[in-house]
Design a protein around this motif. Structure first.
Motif, PDB file in Angstrom:
ATOM      1  N   GLY A 215      65.463  37.375  13.819  1.00  9.55           N
ATOM      2  CA  GLY A 215      66.681  38.297  13.268  1.00  9.55           C
ATOM      3  C   GLY A 215      67.636  37.744  12.104  1.00  9.55           C
ATOM      4  O   GLY A 215      68.616  38.320  11.951  1.00  9.55           O
ATOM      5  N   VAL A 216      66.950  36.708  11.466  1.00  6.92           N
ATOM      6  CA  VAL A 216      67.683  36.181  10.332  1.00  6.92           C
ATOM      7  C   VAL A 216      67.187  36.681   9.089  1.00  6.92           C
ATOM      8  O   VAL A 216      66.084  36.666   8.699  1.00  6.92           O
ATOM      9  N   SER A 217      68.284  37.289   8.334  1.00  6.94           N
ATOM     10  CA  SER A 217      67.641  37.826   7.095  1.00  6.94           C
ATOM     11  C   SER A 217      67.619  36.745   5.789  1.00  6.94           C
ATOM     12  O   SER A 217      68.356  35.626   6.023  1.00  6.94           O
ATOM     13  N   VAL A 218      66.868  36.961   4.779  1.00  5.27           N
ATOM     14  CA  VAL A 218      66.733  36.039   3.904  1.00  5.27           C
ATOM     15  C   VAL A 218      67.264  36.641   2.399  1.00  5.27           C
ATOM     16  O   VAL A 218      66.521  37.746   2.264  1.00  5.27           O
ATOM     17  N   TRP A 219      67.988  36.070   1.844  1.00  3.27           N
ATOM     18  CA  TRP A 219      68.436  36.490   0.272  1.00  3.27           C
ATOM     19  C   TRP A 219      68.363  35.472  -0.822  1.00  3.27           C
ATOM     20  O   TRP A 219      68.344  34.389  -0.447  1.00  3.27           O
ATOM     21  N   LEU A 220      67.432  35.808  -1.866  1.00  2.59           N
ATOM     22  CA  LEU A 220      67.210  35.114  -2.777  1.00  2.59           C
ATOM     23  C   LEU A 220      68.247  34.960  -4.187  1.00  2.59           C
ATOM     24  O   LEU A 220      68.393  36.027  -4.298  1.00  2.59           O
ATOM     25  N   ASP A 221      68.379  34.006  -4.635  1.00  2.00           N
ATOM     26  CA  ASP A 221      69.171  33.958  -6.104  1.00  2.00           C
ATOM     27  C   ASP A 221      67.795  34.230  -7.141  1.00  2.00           C
ATOM     28  O   ASP A 221      66.849  33.512  -7.337  1.00  2.00           O
ATOM     29  N   VAL A 222      68.071  35.241  -7.831  1.00  3.86           N
ATOM     30  CA  VAL A 222      67.000  35.624  -8.721  1.00  3.86           C
ATOM     31  C   VAL A 222      67.731  35.349 -10.491  1.00  3.86           C
ATOM     32  O   VAL A 222      67.030  35.917 -11.464  1.00  3.86           O
ATOM     33  N   SER A 231      60.602  39.403 -12.126  1.00  5.05           N
ATOM     34  CA  SER A 231      61.050  38.352 -11.380  1.00  5.05           C
ATOM     35  C   SER A 231      61.799  39.078 -10.108  1.00  5.05           C
ATOM     36  O   SER A 231      61.555  38.682  -8.960  1.00  5.05           O
ATOM     37  N   TRP A 232      62.229  40.083 -10.215  1.00  2.00           N
ATOM     38  CA  TRP A 232      62.821  40.943  -8.960  1.00  2.00           C
ATOM     39  C   TRP A 232      61.619  41.374  -8.131  1.00  2.00           C
ATOM     40  O   TRP A 232      61.795  41.324  -6.742  1.00  2.00           O
ATOM     41  N   ASN A 233      60.670  42.037  -8.974  1.00  2.00           N
ATOM     42  CA  ASN A 233      59.511  42.490  -8.119  1.00  2.00           C
ATOM     43  C   ASN A 233      58.861  41.371  -7.260  1.00  2.00           C
ATOM     44  O   ASN A 233      58.354  41.473  -6.224  1.00  2.00           O
ATOM     45  N   GLU A 234      58.720  40.249  -8.039  1.00  2.00           N
ATOM     46  CA  GLU A 234      57.814  39.087  -7.457  1.00  2.00           C
ATOM     47  C   GLU A 234      58.817  38.615  -6.100  1.00  2.00           C
ATOM     48  O   GLU A 234      58.267  38.386  -5.086  1.00  2.00           O
ATOM     49  N   ALA A 235      60.159  38.582  -6.343  1.00  2.00           N
ATOM     50  CA  ALA A 235      60.859  38.010  -5.119  1.00  2.00           C
ATOM     51  C   ALA A 235      60.920  39.290  -4.022  1.00  2.00           C
ATOM     52  O   ALA A 235      60.541  38.841  -2.816  1.00  2.00           O
ATOM     53  N   LEU A 236      60.960  40.347  -4.258  1.00  6.90           N
ATOM     54  CA  LEU A 236      60.659  41.584  -3.353  1.00  6.90           C
ATOM     55  C   LEU A 236      59.388  41.603  -2.486  1.00  6.90           C
ATOM     56  O   LEU A 236      59.304  41.761  -1.271  1.00  6.90           O
ATOM     57  N   HIS A 237      58.233  41.165  -3.154  1.00 12.65           N
ATOM     58  CA  HIS A 237      57.004  41.032  -2.475  1.00 12.65           C
ATOM     59  C   HIS A 237      57.002  40.060  -1.570  1.00 12.65           C
ATOM     60  O   HIS A 237      56.073  39.794  -0.818  1.00 12.65           O
TER      61      HIS A 237
END
Length: 260
Positions: A215-222, A231-237
């Motif tokens: 139940g832990v979310s993961v947020w990325l620095d892009v 780069s956004w699409n790559e991260a979202l995938h």
């Protein structure tokens, strides 16, 4: 690896902090505010983050020599202002007099945390990057502003975890995954000791799946010089739940058109 004593472990599992409400399915975090349009960590960059529709504004928190909480990324004021010296060695009166560098003619100042809280209340959540600050005073100001349910605290040091759990057990917490955690078993053990709501910059598919199971979310620095839709699409995938960006307005528009 971070570790907490059994008593703290029991207490933390009796509470289940919820993340603040976000308007977007993929959380948009404005890195140091919308600092492309206004100087980082200022009221102006925070207003820009609000106006573009970001879910969070990232704010870096430090304490002055005389105990005032201020927004400043670096330990020194040299890079972003016309002053010199360490934040911890300067009084609020000295910090308040500095001018924050800007590309235009307008004068900006270092803001106090309480002013950022007042500006953000009811408008945007705060991703509080807890650099070097007093936990008790930060929590006091958060409560005074009525912002208890609009903040996620990013932990930079081991001792910050226990202090936040003792001061504010229901505050959602975020941290980076330790380098030594490289497989599911190690992540399970880490999350058994650390009651964290968000992890950042984790891209391994096995670890992402394990985090989601907890139940832990993961947020990325892009944010990067070539940041954009690719780069956004790559991260979202990768299946993450949030993105920290230097281009929050463009990201909000992109997500509305292509994702949600």
């Amino acid at each position: 690896m971070l570790f907490v004593d059994p008593a703290t472990l029991l207490a933390q599992h009796q509470s289940h902090p919820a993340l603040p409400h976000s308007r977007h399915k993929t959380v948009v975090i404005a890195h140091r505010g919308n600092h492309v349009n206004a100087p980082e960590n200022t009221l102006a960059s925070t207003r820009e983050a609000i106006s573009c529709g970001a879910d969070y504004v990232e704010v870096d928190l430090r304490t002055s020599k005389d105990g005032h909480l201020i927004a400043m990324h670096d330990g020194k004021v040299d890079r972003t202002t016309n002053g010199t010296g360490k934040v911890a060695d300067l009084t609020w009166q000295e910090l308040e007099s500095l001018q924050v560098f800007n590309r235009n003619k307008r004068t900006h100042r270092i803001p106090q945390f309480r002013d950022i809280l007042a500006l953000c209340k009811g408008k945007i959540n705060i991703y509080l990057d807890f650099k070097e600050a007093d936990v008790a005073e930060a929590w006091k100001e958060i409560k005074a502003a009525g912002m208890e349910h609009q903040i996620v605290v990013y932990l930079n040091k081991e001792e910050q975890y226990k202090k936040w759990k003792e001061a504010a057990p229901d505050m959602p917490l975020m941290t980076s995954l330790p380098k030594e955690v490289t497989n599911k078993a190690q992540l399970d053990a880490f999350l058994g000791h650390m009651h964290i709501q968000v992890l950042d910059n984790m891209t391994d598919p096995e670890l992402l799946k394990a985090a989601h199971e907890h139940g832990v979310s993961v947020w990325l620095d892009v944010q990067s010089p070539d940041e954009g839709p690719a780069s956004w699409n790559e991260a979202l995938h990768k299946g993450v739940q949030g993105l920290q960006t230097d281009k929050p307005a463009e990201m909000v528009t992109y997500l509305k058109a292509h994702v949600q």
